[in-house]
Design a protein around this motif. Sequence first.
Motif, short mmCIF file in Angstrom:
data_model
loop_
_atom_site.label_atom_id
_atom_site.label_comp_id
_atom_site.label_asym_id
_atom_site.label_seq_id
_atom_site.Cartn_x
_atom_site.Cartn_y
_atom_site.Cartn_z
N PRO A 213 0.84 -1.20 0.00
CA PRO A 213 0.00 0.00 0.00
C PRO A 213 0.88 1.26 0.00
O PRO A 213 1.56 1.56 0.97
N GLY A 214 0.91 1.95 -1.13
CA GLY A 214 1.72 3.16 -1.24
C GLY A 214 3.15 2.93 -1.67
O GLY A 214 3.92 3.89 -1.80
N GLY A 215 3.55 1.68 -1.91
CA GLY A 215 4.95 1.42 -2.24
C GLY A 215 5.13 0.21 -3.12
O GLY A 215 4.19 -0.54 -3.42
N LYS A 216 6.39 -0.01 -3.53
CA LYS A 216 6.73 -1.13 -4.38
C LYS A 216 8.16 -1.57 -4.07
O LYS A 216 9.06 -0.74 -3.95
N LEU A 217 8.35 -2.88 -3.95
CA LEU A 217 9.66 -3.45 -3.69
C LEU A 217 10.08 -4.27 -4.90
O LEU A 217 9.32 -5.15 -5.34
N ARG A 232 15.31 -2.44 -4.65
CA ARG A 232 14.89 -1.06 -4.87
C ARG A 232 13.51 -0.90 -4.25
O ARG A 232 12.57 -1.59 -4.62
N PHE A 233 13.42 0.02 -3.31
CA PHE A 233 12.17 0.25 -2.59
C PHE A 233 11.71 1.67 -2.86
O PHE A 233 12.41 2.63 -2.54
N THR A 234 10.56 1.82 -3.49
CA THR A 234 10.02 3.14 -3.79
C THR A 234 8.65 3.26 -3.12
O THR A 234 7.91 2.28 -3.03
N PHE A 235 8.33 4.46 -2.66
CA PHE A 235 7.04 4.65 -2.02
C PHE A 235 6.63 6.11 -2.10
O PHE A 235 7.45 7.00 -2.35
N LEU A 240 -2.06 8.85 1.91
CA LEU A 240 -2.07 7.76 2.89
C LEU A 240 -2.39 8.31 4.28
O LEU A 240 -1.96 9.41 4.64
N GLU A 241 -3.13 7.53 5.06
CA GLU A 241 -3.33 7.89 6.46
C GLU A 241 -2.05 7.57 7.23
O GLU A 241 -1.24 6.74 6.79
N PRO A 242 -1.85 8.21 8.37
CA PRO A 242 -0.58 8.03 9.10
C PRO A 242 -0.23 6.59 9.41
O PRO A 242 0.94 6.21 9.31
N ALA A 243 -1.20 5.75 9.77
CA ALA A 243 -0.89 4.36 10.12
C ALA A 243 -0.25 3.64 8.95
O ALA A 243 0.73 2.89 9.11
N ALA A 244 -0.79 3.83 7.73
CA ALA A 244 -0.22 3.18 6.54
C ALA A 244 1.13 3.79 6.19
O ALA A 244 2.06 3.07 5.79
N ALA A 245 1.26 5.10 6.35
CA ALA A 245 2.54 5.76 6.05
C ALA A 245 3.63 5.29 7.00
O ALA A 245 4.80 5.13 6.60
N LEU A 246 3.28 5.05 8.25
CA LEU A 246 4.28 4.60 9.23
C LEU A 246 4.87 3.25 8.85
O LEU A 246 6.07 3.01 9.03
N ARG A 247 4.04 2.35 8.31
CA ARG A 247 4.57 1.04 7.91
C ARG A 247 5.64 1.19 6.84
O ARG A 247 6.67 0.52 6.86
N LEU A 248 5.39 2.08 5.88
CA LEU A 248 6.37 2.30 4.82
C LEU A 248 7.66 2.90 5.36
O LEU A 248 8.77 2.51 4.97
N LEU A 249 7.54 3.86 6.27
CA LEU A 249 8.74 4.50 6.83
C LEU A 249 9.53 3.53 7.70
O LEU A 249 10.78 3.54 7.67
N ARG A 250 8.86 2.70 8.45
CA ARG A 250 9.58 1.71 9.27
C ARG A 250 10.28 0.70 8.38
O ARG A 250 11.42 0.28 8.67
N MET A 251 9.63 0.31 7.29
CA MET A 251 10.26 -0.62 6.36
C MET A 251 11.48 0.03 5.71
O MET A 251 12.52 -0.62 5.52
N ARG A 252 11.36 1.31 5.38
CA ARG A 252 12.50 2.03 4.80
C ARG A 252 13.67 2.06 5.78
O ARG A 252 14.83 1.87 5.38
#
Length: 453
Positions: A213-217, A232-235, A240-252
């Motif tokens: 959601p919001g990204g691609k690996l 390569r991780f792009t997002f 996005l709501e904060p909860a979904a955005a946080l998952r991407l940032l933690r993964m980054r």
Amino acid sequence: MASLAAGQGVRVRVWDRAKLDGLMATHADLEASFTRNQLYDAAKVFGQEQAMLMGGLPDVHARVAGLGRQVDGLDDHWTVDFARQGETVVQTLRGKHPRAQELSPVEFTLTGKGPWGPELTAAVRRSLGFGVPEEVVLPREAVQSLTVDGPEWLSGEHRDIEVRWRPVAAVPPGERDVDVVFLDGEQVTASYPGTLGHLGSGSIGHSVHVELPGGKLELLVPREAGAPASMRFTFSLERLEPAAALRLLRMRQRIMNGGAFEVRTSAGTVGGGELPAESGAAHQEVVELRRYVEDLEVVQRHCEQHFPLPAELSPTDRIALRVARLLVDGQCVISPFLPRLSFTLTGEDFPGLRALLSGKQQSMWCSTEEFAVTLAGRHLPLGPVLVFHPRVATEQKDGQRALAAIDAGHGDGCKVTVRPVDGERFRMLLQNAATSAEQAPVPLGLPGFPEPR
């Protein structure tokens, strides 16, 4: 001939047949417009009026469809789709059935003309080496020749051409749900769900694409044992709501920290490797962005108002959001927005008030029925707040005027302004979190912004 120009002031020239033929050859469409009706009359004699396309677009459709059927009949296994783009005719080879390449092999031999630039070289490596489903374009200056070996009607050598190709996007049937897991030895330290978007294979290794959601690996895994995989991780956090955005940032952050990871399906692991640790200012940027998103997520959850991340946030709004987050967490905060407070006297007279109005330092507590912040046009109420400071003083003119009004019996309605001493700011605390009158404030912790006193 001379009489044509009589009294007209013009010059007359006579063109011969060769001159006219040359002009007609240059402007063939003009010549066709003059002779079209003559040819049509002749075509009707032979029953070929449809070939003249006199019926307009329906005749064009019928003519192209008929040509397509003719092409389909060239081979049992292969056909060619075609299209006209300006003066260019594009031909696309297409198998008539899934076993076309097996029963009637077609081989392409591409001879390049170099040197190629680094971007083109990398694109070819990803496509042919790992089966990444992206279009690769070789311009004419990069291609010496393309040789096709297959059925006789298809075989041949081609020069002065542009070559484009794209590997077939492939996802195995069955389970498409995957987990991207990060490992410390055998221990899973984090796991993020996604959807398998592509599995490709090439001469060097295979590729794995995971949609989030919001990204691609995008993962490239070499076949050679011990060769490092690349990721390569792009997002994008937009909408996005904060909860979904946080998952991407933690993964980054996990990716930047390096270490082992795997992409797992219910049937087993489809890719993985060891990531190198990244260094540089990007680490701090992700940390600050994550802190902002966490602050917004906590405040939204507290207020039960959920909305996507704002496209922009001013420095003032960022500070207000940080203050709100700390208040929701039950912390005491120094508000940079409260250098003074004004209040209205009720007419009551008591020693503590007279001491304050006379200029003596006093502690002060007051409460608001509701405190709110405004972000992205949203009004976010936090609840009742205590505002206080252990040492405040009244502005001298206000104090003298208020004392005179009280002495004259007219203190009711008199306005007074007080300030914390030494240029400090008032402190705030949610009422339901107040445990002590001496509760110490916590720092805001915003880089680039001096801590208020």
